[in-house]
Design an enzyme around this catalytic site. Structure first.
Site, short mmCIF file in Angstrom:
data_model
loop_
_atom_site.label_atom_id
_atom_site.label_comp_id
_atom_site.label_asym_id
_atom_site.label_seq_id
_atom_site.Cartn_x
_atom_site.Cartn_y
_atom_site.Cartn_z
N HIS A 123 0.90 -1.23 0.36
CA HIS A 123 -0.43 0.20 0.02
C HIS A 123 0.55 1.24 0.07
O HIS A 123 2.16 1.15 0.45
CB HIS A 123 -1.15 -0.05 1.31
CG HIS A 123 -1.38 0.86 1.43
ND1 HIS A 123 -2.00 2.58 2.03
CD2 HIS A 123 -3.33 1.14 1.38
CE1 HIS A 123 -3.12 3.17 2.18
NE2 HIS A 123 -3.62 2.44 1.28
N ASP A 200 2.82 -4.91 7.97
CA ASP A 200 2.09 -4.30 7.92
C ASP A 200 0.69 -4.84 7.98
O ASP A 200 0.30 -6.49 6.46
CB ASP A 200 1.36 -3.21 6.23
CG ASP A 200 1.36 -2.62 6.25
OD1 ASP A 200 -0.23 -2.41 7.08
OD2 ASP A 200 0.60 -1.16 5.40
N GLN A 203 -4.58 -5.07 6.40
CA GLN A 203 -5.63 -6.14 6.09
C GLN A 203 -5.86 -7.68 6.69
O GLN A 203 -6.43 -8.48 5.92
CB GLN A 203 -5.26 -6.06 4.98
CG GLN A 203 -5.06 -5.16 3.98
CD GLN A 203 -6.71 -4.72 4.09
OE1 GLN A 203 -7.81 -5.49 4.02
NE2 GLN A 203 -7.01 -3.28 3.30
N LYS A 226 -10.63 -0.80 9.85
CA LYS A 226 -10.66 -1.86 9.43
C LYS A 226 -10.97 -3.01 10.20
O LYS A 226 -11.28 -3.89 10.15
CB LYS A 226 -9.57 -2.35 8.54
CG LYS A 226 -9.05 -0.78 7.58
CD LYS A 226 -7.95 -0.93 6.75
CE LYS A 226 -7.36 -0.20 6.08
NZ LYS A 226 -7.86 0.19 4.69
N CYS A 366 -4.50 2.36 -3.71
CA CYS A 366 -3.45 2.88 -3.25
C CYS A 366 -2.05 2.12 -3.43
O CYS A 366 -1.24 1.66 -2.28
CB CYS A 366 -3.76 3.32 -1.94
SG CYS A 366 -4.53 4.55 -1.85
#
Ligand SMILES: Cc1ncc(COP(=O)(O)O)c(C=O)c1O
Length: 409
Positions: A123, A200, A203, A226, A366
């Protein structure tokens, strides 16, 4: 009725999400962009404002002490959720801020000859900060590409991670394709050369169990919004020794222990990285989101989403002219499916789906370097959460069939 009674029964679970009451025939397949918020999270934030609204860490009166307790209790909950300690759990405004914090503190020490290894599917929030600082500091970015099945190319990773590598920074689950990176294996490669691993988890958090010790990462970043939490909340986990070695990111109130005209000394972890009044209500809400996930069970959430993703992959693969951009159904996958329909632009396709009440996202997600690599303007992405069910998959398929006719694919 408690959430436990509704264990992954999406149609009953929806009663916990006020958005479903307000919007009829709401086919929400955009949780990868932002999830919906359950009542328990709204209540926790509301209770803070109505019961103990005061600043934290400073007041000696009961409202302030209560606010501090609720804020720090939420931090402890988040830490336990990650299998980390509270002083290793920094509250931020989101994954973007968590990653920028790292780039601004860790990467400022890098220079010519140093290398940072990342992937082509990051991202922008885990790519642009590195790109910009690499220009300023003169270190080099190296990119691990993809296999034909849209997996991280681990042979390339083994080649690229070397004695020059100081940082390896990867997404856990690609927001654009659903690819899952083998973090534990990367941790071994990274530590073998004395580098640090940043993950990261924007998600993956809330979608599958996350244990920072099992993953073996040094840092892990994610956003609250999220994972059923409020917008403007996020977390940076950092191993204690790693965080202690970093300078502060922002300066101001709360992050100092002593200030004179000539110099300042820093507060202990985690407050050293939390300058100024934080999003108190948001963090308390995020604590309630962790409770919500805990009641459902991350393994159950993962199994539910995996089942829906595989169902959707099976049905989408039967649509002529539609191409899925991401790993096959056999692979361990995130709860997102990216696809292209003939040569229809993803913005046109998402407009048609929106007219049918199906909320998906179209564009570069993104992840422009990835789209350039794949030779695509973008994709259309459907993503799943606990409130989605088979009917949502059917609505998606029906809307795509309609678009197929409209665009003559
Ligand atoms: C993989 C990934 N990383 C980072 C981010 C940035 O999250 P935020 O905008 O909440 O800071 C996103 C958001 O879509 C994402 O999907």
């Amino acid at each position: 009725m408690t959430v436990a009674d509704k264990r992954l029964n999406p149609s009953r679970l929806r009663r916990d999400f006020p958005m479903y009451a307000r919007r009829r025939n709401f086919v929400y397949l955009d949780s990868a962009a932002s999830s919906q918020t359950p009542l328990a999270v709204l209540k926790a934030m509301n209770d803070f404002y109505g019961q103990c609204r005061a600043n934290i860490h400073r007041g000696m009166y009961s409202a302030s002490l209560e606010a501090t307790n609720r804020y720090e209790a939420a931090r402890a909950k988040i830490a336990a959720f990650l299998n980390a300690a509270p002083d290793e759990t920094i509250m931020t405004r989101g994954a973007t801020e968590s990653l920028n914090l790292l780039v601004q503190t860790l990467a400022r020490r890098l220079g010519p000859g140093d290398e940072v290894v990342t992937t082509l599917m990051e991202h922008h929030s885990n790519f642009v900060p590195w790109q910009q600082l690499a220009k300023e500091r003169g270190f080099t970015l190296k990119f691990v590409g993809l296999t034909p099945d849209f997996q991280m190319d681990m042979a390339a990773a083994r080649r690229l991670i070397s004695s020059k590598t100081k940082v390896v920074t990867v997404t856990h689950v690609s927001n654009a394709m659903g690819t899952v990176t083998p973090v534990a294996e990367l941790a071994k490669l990274t530590h073998a050369v004395g580098a640090v691993l940043i993950v990261d988890a924007a998600q993956s958090i809330g979608h599958r169990p996350i244990d920072v010790k099992k993953l073996g990462c040094d840092f892990l970043a994610f956003s609250g919004h999220k994972m059923f939490g409020p917008t403007g909340t996020g977390v940076l986990f950092g191993r204690r020794d790693r965080l202690q070695a970093l300078p502060p990111y922002m300066y101001g109130g709360d992050m100092i222990s002593r200030v004179t005209k000539d110099k300042s000394e820093w507060n202990e972890l985690p407050w050293k990285f939390e300058a100024g009044t934080p999003n108190i209500a948001g963090v308390i809400g995020l604590g309630a989101a962790i409770d919500f996930i805990g009641i459902l069970g991350e393994k159950n959430i993962h199994a539910h989403e995996q089942r829906l993703t595989n169902l959707a992959l099976g049905r989408l693969s039967k649509i002529k002219g539609l191409r899925v951009i991401g790993p096959s159904a056999k692979a361990d996958r995130g709860a997102v499916i990216s696809f292209v329909l003939g040569d229809v632009h993803p913005h046109d396709l998402t407009n048609v789906l929106a007219d049918a009440g199906v909320c998906v996202r179209g564009g570069h997600h993104c992840a422009m370097p990835l789209m350039l690599e794949l030779g695509l303007a973008g994709t259309t992405r459907a993503s799943f959460s606990v409130y989605n069910d088979e009917k949502d998959v059917s609505a998606l398929v029906a809307a795509i069939q309609k678009a197929k006719k409209m665009f003559d694919v």
